[in-house]
Motif scaffolding. Structure first.
Motif, mmCIF file in Angstrom:
data_model
loop_
_atom_site.group_PDB
_atom_site.id
_atom_site.type_symbol
_atom_site.label_atom_id
_atom_site.label_comp_id
_atom_site.label_asym_id
_atom_site.label_seq_id
_atom_site.Cartn_x
_atom_site.Cartn_y
_atom_site.Cartn_z
ATOM 1 N N ARG A 67 -9.112 2.544 37.945
ATOM 2 C CA ARG A 67 -9.866 3.036 36.795
ATOM 3 C C ARG A 67 -8.944 3.214 35.580
ATOM 4 N NH1 ARG A 67 -12.928 8.218 38.959
ATOM 5 N NH2 ARG A 67 -10.828 8.565 39.717
ATOM 6 N N PRO A 68 -9.497 3.059 34.366
ATOM 7 C CA PRO A 68 -8.654 3.277 33.185
ATOM 8 C C PRO A 68 -8.245 4.749 33.083
ATOM 9 C CG PRO A 68 -10.943 2.882 32.543
ATOM 10 C CD PRO A 68 -10.875 2.662 34.021
ATOM 11 N N VAL A 69 -7.158 4.972 32.395
ATOM 12 C CA VAL A 69 -6.733 6.358 32.159
ATOM 13 C C VAL A 69 -7.695 6.955 31.135
ATOM 14 C CG1 VAL A 69 -4.828 7.853 31.455
ATOM 15 C CG2 VAL A 69 -4.350 5.624 32.489
ATOM 16 N N PRO A 70 -8.243 8.132 31.402
ATOM 17 C CA PRO A 70 -9.175 8.745 30.452
ATOM 18 C C PRO A 70 -8.530 8.889 29.063
ATOM 19 C CG PRO A 70 -9.178 9.961 32.524
ATOM 20 C CD PRO A 70 -8.092 8.942 32.616
ATOM 21 N N ALA A 71 -9.361 8.671 28.030
ATOM 22 C CA ALA A 71 -8.851 8.676 26.654
ATOM 23 C C ALA A 71 -8.126 9.975 26.316
ATOM 24 C CB ALA A 71 -10.008 8.444 25.685
ATOM 25 N N ALA A 72 -8.702 11.099 26.767
ATOM 26 C CA ALA A 72 -8.106 12.393 26.429
ATOM 27 C C ALA A 72 -6.708 12.520 27.039
ATOM 28 C CB ALA A 72 -9.010 13.521 26.933
ATOM 29 N N ALA A 73 -6.579 12.034 28.293
ATOM 30 C CA ALA A 73 -5.281 12.134 28.970
ATOM 31 C C ALA A 73 -4.249 11.266 28.257
ATOM 32 C CB ALA A 73 -5.426 11.707 30.427
ATOM 33 N N LEU A 74 -4.682 10.072 27.832
ATOM 34 C CA LEU A 74 -3.752 9.178 27.137
ATOM 35 C C LEU A 74 -3.325 9.764 25.803
ATOM 36 C CD1 LEU A 74 -4.771 5.435 27.634
ATOM 37 C CD2 LEU A 74 -2.669 6.592 28.312
ATOM 38 N N GLN A 75 -4.300 10.343 25.089
ATOM 39 C CA GLN A 75 -3.980 10.919 23.775
ATOM 40 C C GLN A 75 -2.951 12.034 23.919
ATOM 41 O OE1 GLN A 75 -6.957 11.903 20.999
ATOM 42 N NE2 GLN A 75 -7.338 9.727 20.600
ATOM 43 N N THR A 76 -3.152 12.858 24.946
ATOM 44 C CA THR A 76 -2.196 13.946 25.182
ATOM 45 C C THR A 76 -0.810 13.390 25.478
ATOM 46 O OG1 THR A 76 -3.981 15.281 26.076
ATOM 47 C CG2 THR A 76 -1.736 15.983 26.616
ATOM 48 N N SER A 77 -0.781 12.380 26.359
ATOM 49 C CA SER A 77 0.504 11.795 26.750
ATOM 50 C C SER A 77 1.211 11.197 25.541
ATOM 51 C CB SER A 77 0.249 10.727 27.821
ATOM 52 O OG SER A 77 1.440 10.086 28.162
ATOM 53 N N LEU A 78 0.450 10.453 24.714
ATOM 54 C CA LEU A 78 1.049 9.818 23.533
ATOM 55 C C LEU A 78 1.495 10.855 22.502
ATOM 56 C CD1 LEU A 78 -1.442 6.806 23.163
ATOM 57 C CD2 LEU A 78 0.993 6.659 23.767
ATOM 58 N N ALA A 79 0.742 11.933 22.398
ATOM 59 C CA ALA A 79 1.108 12.979 21.439
ATOM 60 C C ALA A 79 2.380 13.705 21.870
ATOM 61 C CB ALA A 79 -0.046 13.979 21.308
ATOM 62 N N VAL A 80 2.415 14.072 23.158
ATOM 63 C CA VAL A 80 3.552 14.854 23.659
ATOM 64 C C VAL A 80 4.844 14.061 23.566
ATOM 65 C CG1 VAL A 80 4.544 15.874 25.761
ATOM 66 C CG2 VAL A 80 2.174 16.356 25.124
ATOM 67 N N THR A 81 4.755 12.771 23.907
ATOM 68 C CA THR A 81 5.986 11.968 23.896
ATOM 69 C C THR A 81 6.253 11.355 22.512
ATOM 70 O OG1 THR A 81 4.766 9.977 24.585
ATOM 71 C CG2 THR A 81 5.756 11.327 26.333
ATOM 72 N N GLY A 82 5.293 11.518 21.563
ATOM 73 C CA GLY A 82 5.458 10.956 20.218
ATOM 74 C C GLY A 82 5.631 12.051 19.174
ATOM 75 N N PRO A 83 4.582 12.343 18.416
ATOM 76 C CA PRO A 83 4.703 13.301 17.313
ATOM 77 C C PRO A 83 5.187 14.685 17.727
ATOM 78 C CG PRO A 83 2.673 12.037 17.130
ATOM 79 C CD PRO A 83 3.276 11.671 18.442
ATOM 80 N N VAL A 84 4.719 15.191 18.886
ATOM 81 C CA VAL A 84 5.132 16.539 19.287
ATOM 82 C C VAL A 84 6.647 16.584 19.508
ATOM 83 C CG1 VAL A 84 4.947 18.305 21.096
ATOM 84 C CG2 VAL A 84 2.880 17.128 20.272
ATOM 85 N N ALA A 85 7.150 15.582 20.234
ATOM 86 C CA ALA A 85 8.596 15.534 20.494
ATOM 87 C C ALA A 85 9.370 15.301 19.202
ATOM 88 C CB ALA A 85 8.902 14.422 21.495
ATOM 89 N N ALA A 86 8.797 14.485 18.296
ATOM 90 C CA ALA A 86 9.472 14.202 17.022
ATOM 91 C C ALA A 86 9.562 15.461 16.174
ATOM 92 C CB ALA A 86 8.726 13.095 16.283
ATOM 93 N N LYS A 87 8.453 16.244 16.138
ATOM 94 C CA LYS A 87 8.446 17.460 15.326
ATOM 95 C C LYS A 87 9.499 18.458 15.821
ATOM 96 C CE LYS A 87 3.655 17.339 13.741
ATOM 97 N NZ LYS A 87 2.309 17.921 13.924
ATOM 98 N N ARG A 88 9.698 18.466 17.149
ATOM 99 C CA ARG A 88 10.711 19.374 17.704
ATOM 100 C C ARG A 88 12.096 18.985 17.169
ATOM 101 N NH1 ARG A 88 9.956 18.713 23.220
ATOM 102 N NH2 ARG A 88 7.990 19.800 23.044
ATOM 103 N N ARG A 89 12.311 17.689 17.087
ATOM 104 C CA ARG A 89 13.610 17.213 16.583
ATOM 105 C C ARG A 89 13.751 17.488 15.077
ATOM 106 N NH1 ARG A 89 12.928 14.929 21.145
ATOM 107 N NH2 ARG A 89 14.581 13.882 22.327
ATOM 108 N N ILE A 90 12.606 17.316 14.378
ATOM 109 C CA ILE A 90 12.640 17.605 12.928
ATOM 110 C C ILE A 90 12.991 19.080 12.709
ATOM 111 C CG2 ILE A 90 11.195 17.755 10.833
ATOM 112 C CD1 ILE A 90 9.678 15.246 11.989
ATOM 113 N N ALA A 91 12.371 19.931 13.543
ATOM 114 C CA ALA A 91 12.655 21.363 13.415
ATOM 115 C C ALA A 91 14.118 21.675 13.676
ATOM 116 C CB ALA A 91 11.763 22.147 14.390
ATOM 117 N N GLN A 92 14.750 20.796 14.471
ATOM 118 C CA GLN A 92 16.182 21.008 14.765
ATOM 119 C C GLN A 92 17.077 20.423 13.679
ATOM 120 O OE1 GLN A 92 16.324 19.151 18.568
ATOM 121 N NE2 GLN A 92 15.694 20.997 19.682
ATOM 122 N N GLY A 93 16.442 19.812 12.637
ATOM 123 C CA GLY A 93 17.228 19.336 11.511
ATOM 124 C C GLY A 93 17.313 17.839 11.358
ATOM 125 N N LEU A 94 16.695 17.116 12.254
ATOM 126 C CA LEU A 94 16.747 15.657 12.155
ATOM 127 C C LEU A 94 15.735 15.197 11.106
ATOM 128 C CD1 LEU A 94 18.527 13.759 13.879
ATOM 129 C CD2 LEU A 94 16.489 13.245 15.235
#
Lengths: 530, 94
Positions: free
Chosen positions: A91-118
């Motif tokens: 079965r395909p991965v549910p859209a909500a699960a994919l969105q969470t996965s992409l967010a956590v490993t993308g913008p969320v992780a990036a924002k953490r780095r930005i907050a650290q000064g990057l």
């Protein structure tokens, strides 16, 4: 698995890698093209929708590749493939699960780095590998899930084995080392991590299912955890040994006992068809009785033949049986001396007492995967002689098939062991197909290469040969004496002669009985003792 | 010859040389046909208590010839059909 099957599995791995690489290229391109470092929240929605579609498209493609692989391997490896047209689709991965996965490993992780000064652009570039690791897991799970579901529903699939096309992490190596055990609800889920290169390979009945890689990791588990207790402690010991932080407790350099066994040409046969080849020197009428009391050997022979080893049973060693008395082998000790569980535990401890006669054993075997094998111990009713017997069982076509290998008679007539159950007072059963043969197993005491000529006569055979004529003579003397006893003397001379003859015959009988006692005394003490 | 006499023969001939493990015991129930008795004997822990660690996996059937009193030993499992066809017999001592 045959070399052709292994080549198929490797080709399937390559196809999955290519499919995953396509997904990674697409998502990486979308990541770079659509995500704006200056406006992550607004641009994420479009990115995630497009990336999710690409991931599930490639996941579906991975599932199709796995279906084709499963179908091809099944045709190649399954001995008796019943039709199985509907291989499940992941079965395909549910859209909500994919969105969470992409967010956590993308913008969320990036924002953490930005907050650290990057800076924003560097932060995004920095987290791209995380995103791609997650994408590869979602895509590759399409193939893994397809194989997992297919094995679960396929009556001729025993389990799936885990394999890795690269050098796996310690955790995956541990799971690979468990061998083909993954099928039911307890073991069936495929645990993997981002960037994981492991795949699921189905194992069909008749196939031992152990790859070289799995054996290597299993040996390392055994060697590194033998002196460690508790599951967590064992895992830690294995991880350290695998990562080279400490040497295994035992050096696994010795030649393994199983290396000396000949292989059956063309791979393992179907157990029930092989049973009649297990004890060819059995002859209950004129043969050596030590081949009629070797059930502990025969049961292991049937198991080893099912694993593809071209062997036959040896007779029971003299120290266990001298023709008069036998101590026999203890079933638990036999299993412990030859096998261990995949995690290094006691094989003999697997023998569990079963209530409810044959139906009780049937119910236990029912829980095993198709093609699984085991050994059944029964104790005979005491009033019918006592003692016990061991024979084999295999789950075939969803049912337990009980196999008697201690016979060289016509297989259809003698190989069905299910008739033993009404005569048994107690029953024990253990699954054996997933046991690992111990490196130090004394296999040569139990089996020899098939075609080996009969061994020199056992004490049992020599004893029987010595006493048979004397026993017959005593019987004849008794019959003759009865005739003399029945005769009616007509005068005193005849009466005296009759009395004298009776006395002579009694003395002769006693002499023969003394001979029997002497022979017995010679044999008792030479065998039958541990 | 009675079943108990056959039991005595087994106890006398096999008891002293019983290799173990367990305690030698001659069972009070057996089988008979017109020519012989089957006298079950072995470890008490096996015949009565049915303990797996005492279960003799290569048992012998002890037959006592009713005419001659000769005790013979044969592998038991191949004899199961013949034994099942024999009649039940019980010791008077039971």
């Amino acid at each position: 698995m045959t070399p052709e099957g292994l080549a198929l599995a490797e080709a399937h791995d390559r196809a999955q890698r290519t499919n995953t690489a396509e997904a990674l290229l697409t998502v990486a391109a979308l990541f770079t093209a659509t995500l704006d470092p200056a406006d992550l929240d607004r641009t994420f929605r479009r990115y995630s929708l497009l990336a999710a579609r690409a991931i599930n498209d490639r996941r579906a493609n991975g599932s199709r590749l796995a279906q084709a692989f499963y179908r091809a391997l099944r045709a190649l490896e399954a001995r008796n493939p019943v039709p199985y047209p509907d291989i499940p689709f992941a079965r395909p991965v549910p859209a909500a699960a994919l969105q969470t996965s992409l967010a956590v490993t993308g913008p969320v992780a990036a924002k953490r780095r930005i907050a650290q000064g990057l800076d924003a652009a560097s932060a995004l570039a920095d987290v791209l590998p995380q995103t791609l690791g997650s994408v590869s897991r979602h895509v590759e799970n399409g193939g893994r899930e397809t194989v997992r579901l297919a094995v679960k529903a396929d009556p001729v699939a025993r389990a799936y084995a885990r394999r890795s096309s690269g050098r796996p992490c310690a955790f995956c190596a541990m799971l690979i080392g468990r061998g083909p055990v993954y099928k039911n609800a307890d073991t069936g889920s495929f645990r993997c991590h981002d960037h994981c290169r492991c795949s699921a390979v189905p194992v069909f009945e008749g196939d031992e299912g152990w790859t070289e890689q799995a054996r290597e990791f299993n040996d390392l588990w055994y060697d590194s955890t033998t002196r460690t207790y508790g599951q967590q402690g064992k895992q830690r010991a294995f991880f350290e040994a695998y990562n080279g932080k400490r040497p295994p407790a035992r050096i696994p350099a010795q030649r393994k006992a199983v290396d000396d066994l000949p292989k059956i040409a063309g791979g393992p046969g179907r157990t029930i068809d092989e049973a009649r080849l297990s004890n060819p020197h059995y002859d209950n009428v004129n043969g050596d009785p030590a081949y009629g009391v070797n059930c502990t050997h025969v049961a292991q022979t049937v198991e080893l033949r099912a694993r593809g080893y071209d062997v036959q049973a040896t007779r029971l060693p003299d120290r266990f049986y001298n023709g008069i008395e036998g101590k026999g082998r203890n079933a638990r000790e036999v299993l412990d001396s030859l096998y261990r569980t995949p995690d290094g535990g006691s094989a003999g401890a697997r023998l569990v007492h079963v209530k409810g006669g044959k139906r009780g054993v049937d119910a236990i075997v029912q829980e095993w995967p198709e093609g699984a094998r085991g050994q059944v111990v029964v104790s005979w009713k005491a009033s019918e002689g006592g003692g016990g017997h061991i024979f084999n069982v295999e789950k075939r076509g969803g049912k337990a098939v009980y196999i008697e290998g201690q016979t060289s008679k016509d297989i259809a007539e003698k190989a069905d062991a299910s008739g033993y159950f009404p005569r048994a007072e107690h029953r024990w059963v253990a699954r054996t197909d997933d046991l690992v043969i111990r490196d130090d197993a004394n296999l040569s005491e139990f089996v020899v290469a098939r075609g080996t000529k009969i061994e020199p006569p056992s004490p049992a055979k020599r004893y029987n040969d010595e006493v048979r004529d004397i026993q017959a003579k005593v019987k004849a003397l008794y019959a003759e004496r009865r005739e003399v006893q029945r005769s009616r003397p007509t005068n005193s001379t005849e009466a005296h002669a009759r009395q004298a003859k009776m006395a002579d015959m009694a003395a002769e009988i006693q002499r023969e009985l003394d001979k029997l006692a002497d022979i017995k005394a010679r044999y008792v003490g030479t065998g039958g003792r541990r | 010859m009675t079943f108990d006499e056959a039991r005595e023969i087994v106890a006398r001939e096999d008891g002293p040389t019983w290799p173990g493990p367990g305690t030698f015991y001659v069972h009070t129930e057996g089988r008979e046909d017109d020519t012989r008795y089957l006298v079950p004997a072995g470890a008490y822990e096996d015949l009565v208590e049915h303990r797996l660690e005492f279960l003799n996996m290569e048992p012998v059937a002890r037959f006592v010839d009713k005419q001659t009193g000769i005790l013979t030993h044969e592998p038991l499992t191949p004899q199961l059909d013949d034994i099942a066809a024999m009649r039940e017999v019980t010791s008077d001592a039971r």
